[in-house]
Design a protein around this motif. Structure first.
Motif, PDB file in Angstrom:
ATOM      1  N   HIS A  78       0.818  -1.209   0.000  1.00 23.78           N
ATOM      2  CA  HIS A  78       0.000   0.000   0.000  1.00 23.78           C
ATOM      3  C   HIS A  78       0.857   1.266   0.000  1.00 23.78           C
ATOM      4  N   ILE A  79       2.161   1.071  -0.150  1.00 20.39           N
ATOM      5  CA  ILE A  79       3.086   2.199  -0.302  1.00 20.39           C
ATOM      6  C   ILE A  79       3.587   2.199  -1.742  1.00 20.39           C
ATOM      7  N   LEU A  80       3.437   3.322  -2.435  1.00 19.89           N
ATOM      8  CA  LEU A  80       3.897   3.409  -3.815  1.00 19.89           C
ATOM      9  C   LEU A  80       5.415   3.607  -3.829  1.00 19.89           C
ATOM     10  N   GLU A  81       6.090   2.713  -4.529  1.00 19.58           N
ATOM     11  CA  GLU A  81       7.550   2.719  -4.517  1.00 19.58           C
ATOM     12  C   GLU A  81       8.151   3.640  -5.572  1.00 19.58           C
ATOM     13  N   GLN A  82       7.403   3.888  -6.658  1.00 19.45           N
ATOM     14  CA  GLN A  82       7.935   4.698  -7.755  1.00 19.45           C
ATOM     15  C   GLN A  82       6.827   5.579  -8.321  1.00 19.45           C
ATOM     16  N   THR A  83       7.219   6.556  -9.102  1.00 21.23           N
ATOM     17  CA  THR A  83       6.266   7.403  -9.806  1.00 21.23           C
ATOM     18  C   THR A  83       6.641   7.449 -11.285  1.00 21.23           C
ATOM     19  N   PRO A  84       5.715   7.782 -12.168  1.00 22.13           N
ATOM     20  CA  PRO A  84       6.007   7.786 -13.606  1.00 22.13           C
ATOM     21  C   PRO A  84       7.118   8.736 -14.028  1.00 22.13           C
ATOM     22  N   ASP A  85       7.341   9.817 -13.278  1.00 22.63           N
ATOM     23  CA  ASP A  85       8.398  10.739 -13.702  1.00 22.63           C
ATOM     24  C   ASP A  85       9.783  10.110 -13.597  1.00 22.63           C
ATOM     25  N   GLU A  86       9.921   9.055 -12.776  1.00 23.77           N
ATOM     26  CA  GLU A  86      11.183   8.334 -12.709  1.00 23.77           C
ATOM     27  C   GLU A  86      11.445   7.550 -13.986  1.00 23.77           C
ATOM     28  N   TYR A  87      10.389   7.392 -14.811  1.00 24.62           N
ATOM     29  CA  TYR A  87      10.517   6.710 -16.106  1.00 24.62           C
ATOM     30  C   TYR A  87      10.316   7.694 -17.266  1.00 24.62           C
ATOM     31  N   ASN A  88      10.527   8.973 -16.957  1.00 24.75           N
ATOM     32  CA  ASN A  88      10.443  10.032 -17.973  1.00 24.75           C
ATOM     33  C   ASN A  88       9.068  10.099 -18.634  1.00 24.75           C
ATOM     34  N   MET A  89       8.028   9.933 -17.827  1.00 23.55           N
ATOM     35  CA  MET A  89       6.663  10.027 -18.343  1.00 23.55           C
ATOM     36  C   MET A  89       5.934  11.146 -17.608  1.00 23.55           C
ATOM     37  N   ASP A  90       5.340  12.063 -18.359  1.00 24.49           N
ATOM     38  CA  ASP A  90       4.536  13.119 -17.756  1.00 24.49           C
ATOM     39  C   ASP A  90       3.248  12.516 -17.203  1.00 24.49           C
ATOM     40  N   TYR A  91       2.862  12.926 -16.000  1.00 20.35           N
ATOM     41  CA  TYR A  91       1.701  12.287 -15.383  1.00 20.35           C
ATOM     42  C   TYR A  91       1.025  13.210 -14.381  1.00 20.35           C
ATOM     43  N   GLN A  92      -0.172  12.796 -13.995  1.00 19.23           N
ATOM     44  CA  GLN A  92      -0.915  13.448 -12.915  1.00 19.23           C
ATOM     45  C   GLN A  92      -1.451  12.364 -11.993  1.00 19.23           C
ATOM     46  N   SER A  93      -1.243  12.530 -10.703  1.00 16.96           N
ATOM     47  CA  SER A  93      -1.804  11.605  -9.708  1.00 16.96           C
ATOM     48  C   SER A  93      -3.183  12.115  -9.312  1.00 16.96           C
ATOM     49  N   ILE A  94      -4.199  11.258  -9.412  1.00 22.04           N
ATOM     50  CA  ILE A  94      -5.579  11.672  -9.155  1.00 22.04           C
ATOM     51  C   ILE A  94      -6.321  10.597  -8.374  1.00 22.04           C
ATOM     52  N   TYR A  95      -7.482  10.968  -7.851  1.00 28.38           N
ATOM     53  CA  TYR A  95      -8.427  10.020  -7.256  1.00 28.38           C
ATOM     54  C   TYR A  95      -9.759  10.140  -7.991  1.00 28.38           C
ATOM     55  N   LEU A  96     -10.342   9.019  -8.321  1.00 26.36           N
ATOM     56  CA  LEU A  96     -11.669   8.988  -8.929  1.00 26.36           C
ATOM     57  C   LEU A  96     -12.668   8.576  -7.868  1.00 26.36           C
ATOM     58  N   GLN A  97     -13.635   9.433  -7.582  1.00 21.78           N
ATOM     59  CA  GLN A  97     -14.685   9.078  -6.639  1.00 21.78           C
ATOM     60  C   GLN A  97     -15.767   8.322  -7.400  1.00 21.78           C
ATOM     61  N   THR A  98     -15.947   7.061  -7.065  1.00 23.83           N
ATOM     62  CA  THR A  98     -16.852   6.195  -7.806  1.00 23.83           C
ATOM     63  C   THR A  98     -18.305   6.505  -7.486  1.00 23.83           C
ATOM     64  N   LEU A  99     -19.202   5.876  -8.213  1.00 27.14           N
ATOM     65  CA  LEU A  99     -20.630   6.099  -8.015  1.00 27.14           C
ATOM     66  C   LEU A  99     -21.109   5.640  -6.645  1.00 27.14           C
ATOM     67  N   ASP A 100     -20.361   4.722  -6.012  1.00 28.91           N
ATOM     68  CA  ASP A 100     -20.743   4.290  -4.663  1.00 28.91           C
ATOM     69  C   ASP A 100     -19.834   4.891  -3.595  1.00 28.91           C
ATOM     70  N   GLY A 101     -19.051   5.916  -3.953  1.00 23.88           N
ATOM     71  CA  GLY A 101     -18.358   6.715  -2.950  1.00 23.88           C
ATOM     72  C   GLY A 101     -16.954   6.329  -2.579  1.00 23.88           C
ATOM     73  N   GLU A 102     -16.341   5.344  -3.244  1.00 20.15           N
ATOM     74  CA  GLU A 102     -14.955   5.012  -2.941  1.00 20.15           C
ATOM     75  C   GLU A 102     -14.017   5.964  -3.677  1.00 20.15           C
ATOM     76  N   PHE A 103     -12.770   6.038  -3.191  1.00 22.36           N
ATOM     77  CA  PHE A 103     -11.764   6.899  -3.797  1.00 22.36           C
ATOM     78  C   PHE A 103     -10.692   6.020  -4.432  1.00 22.36           C
ATOM     79  N   ILE A 104     -10.671   6.019  -5.757  1.00 16.13           N
ATOM     80  CA  ILE A 104      -9.792   5.135  -6.509  1.00 16.13           C
ATOM     81  C   ILE A 104      -8.574   5.917  -6.993  1.00 16.13           C
ATOM     82  N   HIS A 105      -7.404   5.477  -6.569  1.00 13.66           N
ATOM     83  CA  HIS A 105      -6.184   6.177  -6.956  1.00 13.66           C
ATOM     84  C   HIS A 105      -5.776   5.781  -8.371  1.00 13.66           C
ATOM     85  N   ALA A 106      -5.279   6.747  -9.127  1.00 20.66           N
ATOM     86  CA  ALA A 106      -4.912   6.483 -10.518  1.00 20.66           C
ATOM     87  C   ALA A 106      -3.765   7.376 -10.940  1.00 20.66           C
ATOM     88  N   TYR A 107      -3.033   6.910 -11.951  1.00 19.19           N
ATOM     89  CA  TYR A 107      -2.051   7.728 -12.647  1.00 19.19           C
ATOM     90  C   TYR A 107      -2.584   8.014 -14.044  1.00 19.19           C
TER      91      TYR A 107
END
Length: 395
Positions: free
Chosen positions: A133-162
């Motif tokens: 549950h700990i993220l070890e790397q991020t996309p910028d370490e692989y030279n990829m432009d990215y945004q870290s976001i959460y998607l709030q689903t229709l039933d109220g959960e918070f889904i982490h995404a790149y």
């Protein structure tokens, strides 16, 4: 393959801000009412015709909203995008929710309840490896432009995404919705994503299902289907990507989620790719547990809470499909991909690629892997061009 995500024992009440959007009341379907019996999430919307305030009530787990990245409320997005035809937007949402609920087992059964923890452990390896549950790397370490976001689903959960993107017009290139398999989190897939980023030159959205990585909640078959729908909605409603520029790719468990997503005709895509897909959880059990064959032979669902039954769903898929399978896969037998491929009869175009030395997690490094995908996409473009030319000649 891991315990479930530890739950927060103390909660605080959340004040949901009033969101003004032209969306009228969405009545909950029967299947949604069965699922939403606890506290309700009330979102206020304003009808553009008469400006009367109305309530849309959805249940929400008592998960604290994250504060380390932007939160995108998928339900609010769908309300905002329904300005041209509110009633049609409501009907579409209810139809999709009904379909999602129709794809899961409603009754756990006595034996299912007894073996629930065991099934969670082996199907959703969301606590493996250790500290997953700990993220070890991020996309910028692989030279990829990215945004870290959460998607709030229709039933109220918070889904982490790149959200990993290419420079330039977003619809000038392909976008891949990547649905990973069991175990680990999105940071463990970055090496593979870099290969797609460089070889296909695409945008990529990868999500951690509920209970995986930094996402809230506890995984379930129903929950994974809702999470995938939220990811697709993000691409359509937030990024405004055309369906003909979206590729849905699922690996292993994610392939089952991808099959469910694209089997809904409302979720149009350019191509669906299923890597090392399996028929169903009971069929996998029969493969590993020989003593279970006689019992499962009587009824395939006895004792199983989660089915992930892909066979009836692939028969409804109409979009172009690619099946990828490794002949040395120790977890999922190759004949399952063959069976699913043979049953995908409604697809406008389909292809099965087998890799003699491929195992369960290493197909992207196999020879011709990306060449096969790219050639399939190029053939689709040629077919579309030919159809356009014929249409022009007829006119």
């Amino acid at each position: 393959m891991g315990n479930t995500l530890p739950q927060i024992t103390s909660y605080r009440s959340l004040k949901i801000p009033k969101i003004k959007s032209p969306c009228s009341t969405i009545k909950k379907s029967r299947s949604l009412r069965e699922y939403t019996r606890n506290t309700s999430l009330v979102t206020n919307c304003v009808n553009s015709n008469n400006n009367n305030r109305r309530n849309i009530s959805f249940s929400r787990p008592r998960s604290l909203p994250p504060t380390d990245a932007e939160i995108i409320d998928i339900h609010a997005l769908r309300c905002e995008m329904s300005t041209s035809n509110i009633d049609e937007g409501e009907k579409q949402l209810i139809k999709q929710l009904n379909y999602i609920h129709s794809c899961v087992r409603k009754d756990k059964g006595l034996f299912g309840k007894i073996t629930e923890n065991l099934q969670n452990k082996h199907i959703f390896s969301n606590d493996e490896p250790e500290n997953t549950h700990i993220l070890e790397q991020t996309p910028d370490e692989y030279n990829m432009d990215y945004q870290s976001i959460y998607l709030q689903t229709l039933d109220g959960e918070f889904i982490h995404a790149y959200w990993i993107y290419q420079v330039g017009d977003i619809n000038s290139t392909t976008t891949i919705l990547y649905l990973h398999g069991a175990g680990g989190n999105i940071s463990h897939r970055l090496e593979v994503l870099q290969l797609f980023h460089e070889n296909i030159h695409c945008n990529i959205l990868i999500i951690d299902y509920r209970g995986f990585g930094k996402s809230s909640g506890v995984p379930s078959e129903l929950g994974l289907y809702i999470d995938a729908q939220a990811a697709y909605d993000y691409l359509i409603y937030k990024q405004k990507i055309l369906p003909e520029n979206i590729i849905v790719l699922g690996t292993s468990l994610g392939a089952s989620v991808a099959i469910q997503l694209v089997s809904d005709p409302l979720n149009r895509v350019k191509v669906a790719i299923f890597e090392n897909a399996f028929i169903s959880v009971p069929e996998i059990a029969k493969y590993f547990l020989t003593y279970a064959k006689s019992v499962i032979g009587i009824t395939k669902s006895i004792g199983f809470i989660y089915l992930f039954d892909s066979l009836p769903k692939v028969r409804r898929i109409e979009c172009p499909c690619i099946y990828l399978t490794g002949l040395l896969d120790p977890l999922i037998p190759t004949w399952m991909s063959n069976t699913l491929y043979n049953e995908t009869l409604s697809s406008t175009k389909r292809q099965l690629y087998e890799y003699p030395f491929g195992k369960h997690n290493d197909l992207p490094v196999m020879k011709d892997y990306f060449e096969n995908i790219q050639s399939f996409i190029n053939e689709l473009s040629l077919i579309k061009s030919a159809e356009t030319d014929q249409l022009v000649l007829r006119q």
